[in-house]
Design a protein around this motif. Structure first.
Motif, PDB file in Angstrom:
ATOM      1  N   VAL A 182      -9.251   9.051   4.577  1.00 33.20           N
ATOM      2  CA  VAL A 182     -10.388   8.135   4.571  1.00 33.20           C
ATOM      3  C   VAL A 182     -11.072   9.178   4.443  1.00 33.20           C
ATOM      4  N   GLY A 183     -11.983   9.790   3.438  1.00 28.66           N
ATOM      5  CA  GLY A 183     -12.984  10.171   3.031  1.00 28.66           C
ATOM      6  C   GLY A 183     -14.059  11.125   4.610  1.00 28.66           C
ATOM      7  N   SER A 184     -14.223  12.095   4.474  1.00 27.75           N
ATOM      8  CA  SER A 184     -15.421  12.200   4.828  1.00 27.75           C
ATOM      9  C   SER A 184     -17.044  12.086   4.294  1.00 27.75           C
ATOM     10  N   ASP A 185     -16.902  10.832   3.814  1.00 25.90           N
ATOM     11  CA  ASP A 185     -17.596   9.616   2.873  1.00 25.90           C
ATOM     12  C   ASP A 185     -17.595   8.840   3.441  1.00 25.90           C
ATOM     13  N   GLY A 186     -16.219   8.686   4.678  1.00 26.78           N
ATOM     14  CA  GLY A 186     -16.508   6.963   5.175  1.00 26.78           C
ATOM     15  C   GLY A 186     -15.599   6.340   3.768  1.00 26.78           C
ATOM     16  N   VAL A 187     -15.107   6.645   2.806  1.00 23.23           N
ATOM     17  CA  VAL A 187     -14.468   6.252   2.207  1.00 23.23           C
ATOM     18  C   VAL A 187     -13.149   5.414   2.456  1.00 23.23           C
ATOM     19  N   VAL A 220     -13.902  -2.842  15.608  1.00 24.32           N
ATOM     20  CA  VAL A 220     -12.906  -1.654  15.007  1.00 24.32           C
ATOM     21  C   VAL A 220     -13.714  -1.061  14.659  1.00 24.32           C
ATOM     22  N   VAL A 221     -14.119   0.614  15.288  1.00 23.44           N
ATOM     23  CA  VAL A 221     -15.219   1.955  14.267  1.00 23.44           C
ATOM     24  C   VAL A 221     -13.595   2.188  13.171  1.00 23.44           C
ATOM     25  N   GLN A 222     -14.614   2.550  12.407  1.00 25.97           N
ATOM     26  CA  GLN A 222     -13.417   3.751  11.507  1.00 25.97           C
ATOM     27  C   GLN A 222     -12.016   4.168  11.929  1.00 25.97           C
ATOM     28  N   GLN A 223     -11.062   3.317  11.169  1.00 19.91           N
ATOM     29  CA  GLN A 223      -9.731   4.360  11.707  1.00 19.91           C
ATOM     30  C   GLN A 223      -9.424   5.716  11.163  1.00 19.91           C
ATOM     31  N   THR A 224      -8.560   6.118  11.584  1.00 19.32           N
ATOM     32  CA  THR A 224      -7.658   7.246  10.953  1.00 19.32           C
ATOM     33  C   THR A 224      -6.710   6.409   9.588  1.00 19.32           C
ATOM     34  N   PRO A 225      -5.888   6.933   8.511  1.00 16.00           N
ATOM     35  CA  PRO A 225      -5.181   6.983   7.571  1.00 16.00           C
ATOM     36  C   PRO A 225      -3.359   6.222   8.528  1.00 16.00           C
ATOM     37  N   GLU A 226      -3.324   6.882   9.667  1.00 17.99           N
ATOM     38  CA  GLU A 226      -2.430   6.486  10.615  1.00 17.99           C
ATOM     39  C   GLU A 226      -2.875   5.509  11.099  1.00 17.99           C
ATOM     40  N   GLN A 227      -3.481   5.138  11.776  1.00 18.49           N
ATOM     41  CA  GLN A 227      -3.431   3.846  12.633  1.00 18.49           C
ATOM     42  C   GLN A 227      -3.809   2.674  11.479  1.00 18.49           C
ATOM     43  N   MET A 228      -4.600   3.145  10.290  1.00 20.05           N
ATOM     44  CA  MET A 228      -3.795   2.269   9.386  1.00 20.05           C
ATOM     45  C   MET A 228      -3.527   1.781   8.373  1.00 20.05           C
ATOM     46  N   PHE A 274      -9.434  -5.725   3.777  1.00 20.80           N
ATOM     47  CA  PHE A 274     -10.878  -5.598   4.535  1.00 20.80           C
ATOM     48  C   PHE A 274     -10.984  -5.736   6.414  1.00 20.80           C
ATOM     49  N   SER A 275     -10.514  -7.397   5.941  1.00 19.65           N
ATOM     50  CA  SER A 275     -11.138  -7.775   7.324  1.00 19.65           C
ATOM     51  C   SER A 275     -10.156  -7.925   8.346  1.00 19.65           C
ATOM     52  N   GLU A 276      -8.762  -8.154   7.957  1.00 18.57           N
ATOM     53  CA  GLU A 276      -7.195  -7.106   8.948  1.00 18.57           C
ATOM     54  C   GLU A 276      -6.742  -6.422   8.910  1.00 18.57           C
ATOM     55  N   TYR A 277      -6.981  -5.375   7.811  1.00 19.87           N
ATOM     56  CA  TYR A 277      -6.296  -4.077   8.630  1.00 19.87           C
ATOM     57  C   TYR A 277      -7.358  -2.880   8.369  1.00 19.87           C
ATOM     58  N   PHE A 278      -8.221  -2.492   7.491  1.00 15.30           N
ATOM     59  CA  PHE A 278      -9.162  -1.034   7.194  1.00 15.30           C
ATOM     60  C   PHE A 278     -10.282  -1.642   7.950  1.00 15.30           C
ATOM     61  N   CYS A 279     -10.776  -2.639   7.730  1.00 13.26           N
ATOM     62  CA  CYS A 279     -12.040  -2.269   8.528  1.00 13.26           C
ATOM     63  C   CYS A 279     -12.413  -4.078   9.365  1.00 13.26           C
ATOM     64  N   PRO A 280     -11.271  -3.690  10.418  1.00  8.97           N
ATOM     65  CA  PRO A 280     -11.424  -5.266  11.148  1.00  8.97           C
ATOM     66  C   PRO A 280     -12.575  -4.818  12.344  1.00  8.97           C
ATOM     67  N   ILE A 281     -13.094  -6.142  11.809  1.00 13.09           N
ATOM     68  CA  ILE A 281     -14.626  -6.079  13.588  1.00 13.09           C
ATOM     69  C   ILE A 281     -14.879  -5.742  14.308  1.00 13.09           C
ATOM     70  N   ILE A 289       1.009  -1.167   0.020  1.00 12.83           N
ATOM     71  CA  ILE A 289      -0.099  -0.116  -0.055  1.00 12.83           C
ATOM     72  C   ILE A 289       0.609   1.067  -0.106  1.00 12.83           C
ATOM     73  N   ASP A 290       0.772   2.414  -0.955  1.00 12.13           N
ATOM     74  CA  ASP A 290       0.910   3.737  -1.042  1.00 12.13           C
ATOM     75  C   ASP A 290       1.232   4.312   0.682  1.00 12.13           C
ATOM     76  N   SER A 291       1.570   4.974   1.057  1.00  8.85           N
ATOM     77  CA  SER A 291       1.269   4.912   2.487  1.00  8.85           C
ATOM     78  C   SER A 291       0.619   6.689   2.096  1.00  8.85           C
ATOM     79  N   ALA A 292       1.706   6.865   1.217  1.00  7.34           N
ATOM     80  CA  ALA A 292       0.683   8.689   0.913  1.00  7.34           C
ATOM     81  C   ALA A 292       0.037   9.193  -0.149  1.00  7.34           C
ATOM     82  N   SER A 293      -0.830   7.622  -0.239  1.00 10.60           N
ATOM     83  CA  SER A 293      -2.249   7.964  -0.928  1.00 10.60           C
ATOM     84  C   SER A 293      -3.280   7.004  -0.107  1.00 10.60           C
TER      85      SER A 293
END
Length: 191
Positions: free
Chosen positions: A89-94, A167-175, A158-165, A82-86
């Motif tokens: 998490v948008g205001s739309d939750g994406v 955990v609430v939506q994380q910040t890019p730093e946490q991800m 999805f399940s192991e890094y960005f959206c674990p069950i 994953i490119d860390s610079a890119s």
């Protein structure tokens, strides 16, 4: 010879009733016909569709020093990064990110993607070219993330890094920290 006045009124009333009946039938047909606005704002199940996503600005092409590897499966020989610079998490939750897949022979696939944790969907925005430019994806619809062999990397993200069950939506730093640790701490088995 002149027609009596009452007969003229009756004749006019019959014509008016016929016109009114046709108008009622026409109105009933128009109301029963699905409107374009209704079909565009609701899916086939009657659920409201989300507002269309605004045009997404494509990021700078990834640089090697910004790539963070992550584990997908012990059965694959590909390297996933994953490119860390890119990562954002948008205001739309994406969650949006650049994914780089490197094969054992050195072939690289670069893509700019989005993931919705709330719905378990992903979207391809653009593909990277060899001249380090982007080509917008032709099919950029949201699709359900499945845990198949072919797209296992999306399921892992999805399940192991960005959206674990748990955990609430994380910040890019946490991800990014989760990527560097090899998965989210909440998913680790404790002895």
């Amino acid at each position: 010879m002149s027609v009596p006045t009452t007969a003229r009124f009756r004749s006019a009333a019959v014509r008016l009733r016929a016109v009114a009946t046709r108008a009622c039938w026409l109105l009933a047909v128009v109301l029963a016909w699905p409107s374009t606005a209704l079909t565009e704002s609701y899916d086939p199940d009657g659920e409201p569709r989300p507002a269309p996503e605004a045009e997404v600005e494509l990021p700078a092409f990834p640089r090697s020093e910004n790539l963070v590897p992550f584990t997908v499966s012990a059965t694959t020989n590909n390297q996933f990064l994953i490119d860390s610079a890119s990562l954002s998490v948008g205001s739309d939750g994406v969650t949006r990110y650049v994914l780089v897949i490197v094969s054992p022979s050195g072939a690289r696939n670069v893509s700019y993607e989005g993931m919705k944790c709330a719905t378990g969907e992903r979207r391809l925005y653009a593909l990277g070219r060899s001249d380090e430019t982007w080509a917008r994806a032709r099919n950029d619809r949201w699709v359900r993330i499945t845990n198949s062999t072919l797209n296992r990397h999306h399921a892992a993200l999805f399940s192991e890094y960005f959206c674990p069950i748990t955990v609430v939506q994380q910040t890019p730093e946490q991800m990014l920290e989760t990527l560097r640790r090899g998965g989210h701490a909440a998913l680790r088995v404790r002895p």
